[in-house]
Scaffold this motif. Structure first.
Motif, PDB file in Angstrom:
ATOM      1  N   ASP A 110       0.960  -1.230  -0.020  1.00 58.09           N
ATOM      2  CA  ASP A 110       0.026  -0.137  -0.118  1.00 58.09           C
ATOM      3  C   ASP A 110       0.991   1.188   0.058  1.00 58.09           C
ATOM      4  OD1 ASP A 110       0.909   0.477   2.573  1.00 58.09           O
ATOM      5  OD2 ASP A 110      -1.057   0.211   3.474  1.00 58.09           O
ATOM      6  N   ARG A 111       2.215   1.175  -0.338  1.00 61.25           N
ATOM      7  CA  ARG A 111       3.111   2.177  -0.300  1.00 61.25           C
ATOM      8  C   ARG A 111       3.406   2.911   0.960  1.00 61.25           C
ATOM      9  NH1 ARG A 111       2.681   4.622  -6.449  1.00 61.25           N
ATOM     10  NH2 ARG A 111       4.906   5.561  -5.828  1.00 61.25           N
ATOM     11  N   SER A 112       2.726   2.374   2.286  1.00 65.04           N
ATOM     12  CA  SER A 112       2.992   3.003   3.362  1.00 65.04           C
ATOM     13  C   SER A 112       4.353   2.782   4.183  1.00 65.04           C
ATOM     14  CB  SER A 112       1.876   2.937   4.408  1.00 65.04           C
ATOM     15  OG  SER A 112       1.826   1.442   4.791  1.00 65.04           O
ATOM     16  N   ARG A 113       4.923   3.503   5.157  1.00 68.28           N
ATOM     17  CA  ARG A 113       6.238   3.108   5.875  1.00 68.28           C
ATOM     18  C   ARG A 113       5.932   1.834   6.688  1.00 68.28           C
ATOM     19  NH1 ARG A 113       8.435   3.907  10.761  1.00 68.28           N
ATOM     20  NH2 ARG A 113      10.512   3.851  10.765  1.00 68.28           N
ATOM     21  N   GLU A 114       4.798   1.744   7.209  1.00 66.87           N
ATOM     22  CA  GLU A 114       4.002   0.528   7.954  1.00 66.87           C
ATOM     23  C   GLU A 114       4.148  -0.641   7.134  1.00 66.87           C
ATOM     24  OE1 GLU A 114       2.432   3.671   8.073  1.00 66.87           O
ATOM     25  OE2 GLU A 114       3.465   4.031   9.876  1.00 66.87           O
ATOM     26  N   ASP A 115       3.554  -0.824   6.054  1.00 66.57           N
ATOM     27  CA  ASP A 115       3.580  -1.871   5.062  1.00 66.57           C
ATOM     28  C   ASP A 115       4.798  -2.180   4.769  1.00 66.57           C
ATOM     29  OD1 ASP A 115       1.678  -3.696   3.830  1.00 66.57           O
ATOM     30  OD2 ASP A 115       2.690  -2.896   1.928  1.00 66.57           O
ATOM     31  N   TRP A 116       5.893  -1.046   4.633  1.00 68.94           N
ATOM     32  CA  TRP A 116       7.219  -1.446   3.863  1.00 68.94           C
ATOM     33  C   TRP A 116       7.725  -2.097   4.875  1.00 68.94           C
ATOM     34  CZ3 TRP A 116      11.933  -0.872   5.518  1.00 68.94           C
ATOM     35  CH2 TRP A 116      12.957  -0.800   4.338  1.00 68.94           C
ATOM     36  N   LEU A 117       7.730  -1.791   6.354  1.00 73.07           N
ATOM     37  CA  LEU A 117       8.650  -2.314   7.203  1.00 73.07           C
ATOM     38  C   LEU A 117       7.988  -3.761   7.405  1.00 73.07           C
ATOM     39  CD1 LEU A 117       8.769   0.606   9.741  1.00 73.07           C
ATOM     40  CD2 LEU A 117      10.705  -0.607   8.920  1.00 73.07           C
ATOM     41  N   HIS A 118       6.638  -3.893   7.496  1.00 73.05           N
ATOM     42  CA  HIS A 118       6.147  -5.326   7.470  1.00 73.05           C
ATOM     43  C   HIS A 118       6.543  -6.099   6.439  1.00 73.05           C
ATOM     44  CE1 HIS A 118       3.518  -8.553   8.176  1.00 73.05           C
ATOM     45  NE2 HIS A 118       3.122  -8.600   7.239  1.00 73.05           N
ATOM     46  N   GLY A 119       6.599  -5.927   5.455  1.00 72.41           N
ATOM     47  CA  GLY A 119       7.108  -6.501   4.243  1.00 72.41           C
ATOM     48  C   GLY A 119       8.519  -7.088   4.255  1.00 72.41           C
ATOM     49  N   HIS A 120       9.469  -5.898   4.444  1.00 71.87           N
ATOM     50  CA  HIS A 120      10.769  -6.158   4.241  1.00 71.87           C
ATOM     51  C   HIS A 120      11.478  -6.939   5.513  1.00 71.87           C
ATOM     52  CE1 HIS A 120      10.309  -3.359   1.110  1.00 71.87           C
ATOM     53  NE2 HIS A 120      11.685  -3.600   0.796  1.00 71.87           N
ATOM     54  N   ARG A 121      10.702  -6.623   6.869  1.00 72.24           N
ATOM     55  CA  ARG A 121      11.024  -7.481   7.845  1.00 72.24           C
ATOM     56  C   ARG A 121      10.993  -8.857   7.740  1.00 72.24           C
ATOM     57  NH1 ARG A 121       7.924  -3.649  11.502  1.00 72.24           N
ATOM     58  NH2 ARG A 121       9.390  -2.446  12.527  1.00 72.24           N
ATOM     59  N   LYS A 122       9.875  -9.465   7.071  1.00 76.55           N
ATOM     60  CA  LYS A 122       9.448 -10.574   6.606  1.00 76.55           C
ATOM     61  C   LYS A 122      10.305 -11.213   5.617  1.00 76.55           C
ATOM     62  CE  LYS A 122       5.560 -13.146   4.778  1.00 76.55           C
ATOM     63  NZ  LYS A 122       4.241 -13.240   4.343  1.00 76.55           N
ATOM     64  N   TYR A 123      10.946 -10.220   4.414  1.00 78.84           N
ATOM     65  CA  TYR A 123      11.820 -10.658   3.537  1.00 78.84           C
ATOM     66  C   TYR A 123      12.965 -11.044   4.100  1.00 78.84           C
ATOM     67  CZ  TYR A 123      14.451 -10.788  -0.811  1.00 78.84           C
ATOM     68  OH  TYR A 123      15.150 -11.235  -1.897  1.00 78.84           O
ATOM     69  N   PHE A 124      13.609 -10.015   4.830  1.00 79.30           N
ATOM     70  CA  PHE A 124      14.900  -9.960   5.296  1.00 79.30           C
ATOM     71  C   PHE A 124      14.759 -11.111   6.362  1.00 79.30           C
ATOM     72  CE2 PHE A 124      15.353  -5.661   3.773  1.00 79.30           C
ATOM     73  CZ  PHE A 124      16.034  -6.066   2.412  1.00 79.30           C
ATOM     74  N   GLN A 125      14.027 -11.238   7.391  1.00 81.35           N
ATOM     75  CA  GLN A 125      13.924 -12.248   8.321  1.00 81.35           C
ATOM     76  C   GLN A 125      14.415 -13.938   7.567  1.00 81.35           C
ATOM     77  OE1 GLN A 125      10.462 -11.543  10.565  1.00 81.35           O
ATOM     78  NE2 GLN A 125      11.595 -10.284  11.847  1.00 81.35           N
ATOM     79  N   ALA A 126      13.498 -13.857   6.496  1.00 77.97           N
ATOM     80  CA  ALA A 126      13.575 -15.262   5.817  1.00 77.97           C
ATOM     81  C   ALA A 126      15.077 -15.209   5.188  1.00 77.97           C
ATOM     82  CB  ALA A 126      12.725 -15.240   4.530  1.00 77.97           C
ATOM     83  N   GLN A 127      15.470 -14.433   4.751  1.00 81.44           N
ATOM     84  CA  GLN A 127      16.950 -14.405   4.207  1.00 81.44           C
ATOM     85  C   GLN A 127      18.180 -14.647   5.249  1.00 81.44           C
ATOM     86  OE1 GLN A 127      18.415 -10.955   1.889  1.00 81.44           O
ATOM     87  NE2 GLN A 127      20.653 -11.583   1.892  1.00 81.44           N
ATOM     88  N   ALA A 128      17.850 -14.027   6.671  1.00 75.45           N
ATOM     89  CA  ALA A 128      18.747 -14.285   7.756  1.00 75.45           C
ATOM     90  C   ALA A 128      18.582 -15.872   7.965  1.00 75.45           C
ATOM     91  CB  ALA A 128      18.183 -13.215   8.913  1.00 75.45           C
ATOM     92  N   ARG A 129      17.327 -16.215   8.108  1.00 72.51           N
ATOM     93  CA  ARG A 129      17.278 -17.710   8.634  1.00 72.51           C
ATOM     94  C   ARG A 129      18.133 -18.752   7.450  1.00 72.51           C
ATOM     95  NH1 ARG A 129      12.104 -15.950   9.835  1.00 72.51           N
ATOM     96  NH2 ARG A 129      11.155 -17.015   7.677  1.00 72.51           N
ATOM     97  N   ARG A 130      17.513 -18.253   6.066  1.00 70.44           N
ATOM     98  CA  ARG A 130      18.525 -19.126   5.021  1.00 70.44           C
ATOM     99  C   ARG A 130      19.990 -18.916   5.222  1.00 70.44           C
ATOM    100  NH1 ARG A 130      14.922 -16.501   1.663  1.00 70.44           N
ATOM    101  NH2 ARG A 130      16.564 -15.323   0.791  1.00 70.44           N
ATOM    102  N   GLU A 131      20.365 -17.619   5.583  1.00 68.65           N
ATOM    103  CA  GLU A 131      21.944 -17.632   5.196  1.00 68.65           C
ATOM    104  C   GLU A 131      22.755 -17.607   6.852  1.00 68.65           C
ATOM    105  OE1 GLU A 131      22.380 -14.126   3.152  1.00 68.65           O
ATOM    106  OE2 GLU A 131      21.357 -14.758   1.411  1.00 68.65           O
ATOM    107  N   GLY A 132      21.919 -17.604   7.940  1.00 67.67           N
ATOM    108  CA  GLY A 132      22.403 -17.878   9.119  1.00 67.67           C
ATOM    109  C   GLY A 132      22.967 -16.546   9.812  1.00 67.67           C
ATOM    110  N   PHE A 133      22.548 -15.491   9.514  1.00 65.89           N
ATOM    111  CA  PHE A 133      22.806 -14.353  10.217  1.00 65.89           C
ATOM    112  C   PHE A 133      21.788 -13.776  11.039  1.00 65.89           C
ATOM    113  CE2 PHE A 133      21.077 -12.693   5.975  1.00 65.89           C
ATOM    114  CZ  PHE A 133      20.612 -11.583   6.567  1.00 65.89           C
ATOM    115  N   ALA A 134      22.328 -12.654  11.936  1.00 59.26           N
ATOM    116  CA  ALA A 134      21.294 -12.119  12.923  1.00 59.26           C
ATOM    117  C   ALA A 134      20.626 -11.025  12.317  1.00 59.26           C
ATOM    118  CB  ALA A 134      21.977 -11.591  14.018  1.00 59.26           C
ATOM    119  N   PHE A 135      19.242 -10.979  12.522  1.00 58.16           N
ATOM    120  CA  PHE A 135      18.423  -9.831  12.235  1.00 58.16           C
ATOM    121  C   PHE A 135      17.875  -9.041  13.015  1.00 58.16           C
ATOM    122  CE2 PHE A 135      14.273  -8.126  10.689  1.00 58.16           C
ATOM    123  CZ  PHE A 135      14.464  -7.310   9.671  1.00 58.16           C
ATOM    124  N   ASP A 136      17.851  -7.745  12.919  1.00 57.40           N
ATOM    125  CA  ASP A 136      16.950  -6.808  13.714  1.00 57.40           C
ATOM    126  C   ASP A 136      16.666  -5.671  12.933  1.00 57.40           C
ATOM    127  OD1 ASP A 136      18.994  -4.641  14.203  1.00 57.40           O
ATOM    128  OD2 ASP A 136      19.899  -6.201  15.769  1.00 57.40           O
TER     129      ASP A 136
END
Length: 161
Positions: A110-136
């Motif tokens: 929806d192009r909002s900051r909140e939606d951006w944060l939600h979607g990017h957290r989800k995407y980068f958390q999945a990458q962190a799990r696959r690649e074994g690095f810490a995410f916050d």
């Protein structure tokens, strides 16, 4: 980033020849981590909705961060070149520092900051799990804004060196 191919090289040469641009090199970008996302996000670029992207700073070598003036050939979900952008702004900072204007320019959800944060957290958390690095939310991102320079009918600005 994605590897260069004969097709991206041909797209690049076509741009240089037809636009009369003298440039040395380009990178290749495929959005997301699967062909469906790559196709959907490339379509947003082609539609004029997406003019920014964010990626993990850790995914670049120290001497390989994008810079203003860089050229990027965008490929779709099938690896076909669909346009060329030129980077015009780079900011490196913690994920949580994204602002509403950047979220809007990225053109997703929806192009909002909140939606951006939600979607990017989800995407980068999945990458962190696959690649074994810490995410916050303090993880360093490369916030990149770009303008389409090729193909001519899609260009946000005329070709220039």
């Amino acid at each position: 980033m994605t590897d260069k191919t004969a097709a991206t090289d041909a797209c690049w040469r076509d741009y240089l020849e037809r636009a009369g641009v003298a440039a040395d090199d380009y990178a290749v970008c495929s959005f997301g981590d699967n062909p469906r996302d790559a196709a959907e996000l490339a379509a947003l670029v082609l539609a004029g909705t997406k003019r920014a992207t964010a990626s993990l700073a850790r995914d670049y070598p120290p001497d390989g961060l994008p810079r203003p003036g860089d050229y990027v050939v965008v490929v779709d979900g099938d690896g076909r070149p669909c346009c060329i952008w030129r980077t015009h702004e780079i900011r490196i900072g913690p994920m949580h520092t994204v602002d509403a204007a950047f979220a809007w320019d990225e053109g997703e959800g929806d192009r909002s900051r909140e939606d951006w944060l939600h979607g990017h957290r989800k995407y980068f958390q999945a990458q962190a799990r696959r690649e074994g690095f810490a995410f916050d939310d303090g993880i360093a991102l490369v916030f990149e804004r770009f303008r389409i320079v090729w193909s001519a009918h899609l260009a946000d600005e005329p070709a220039a060196d």
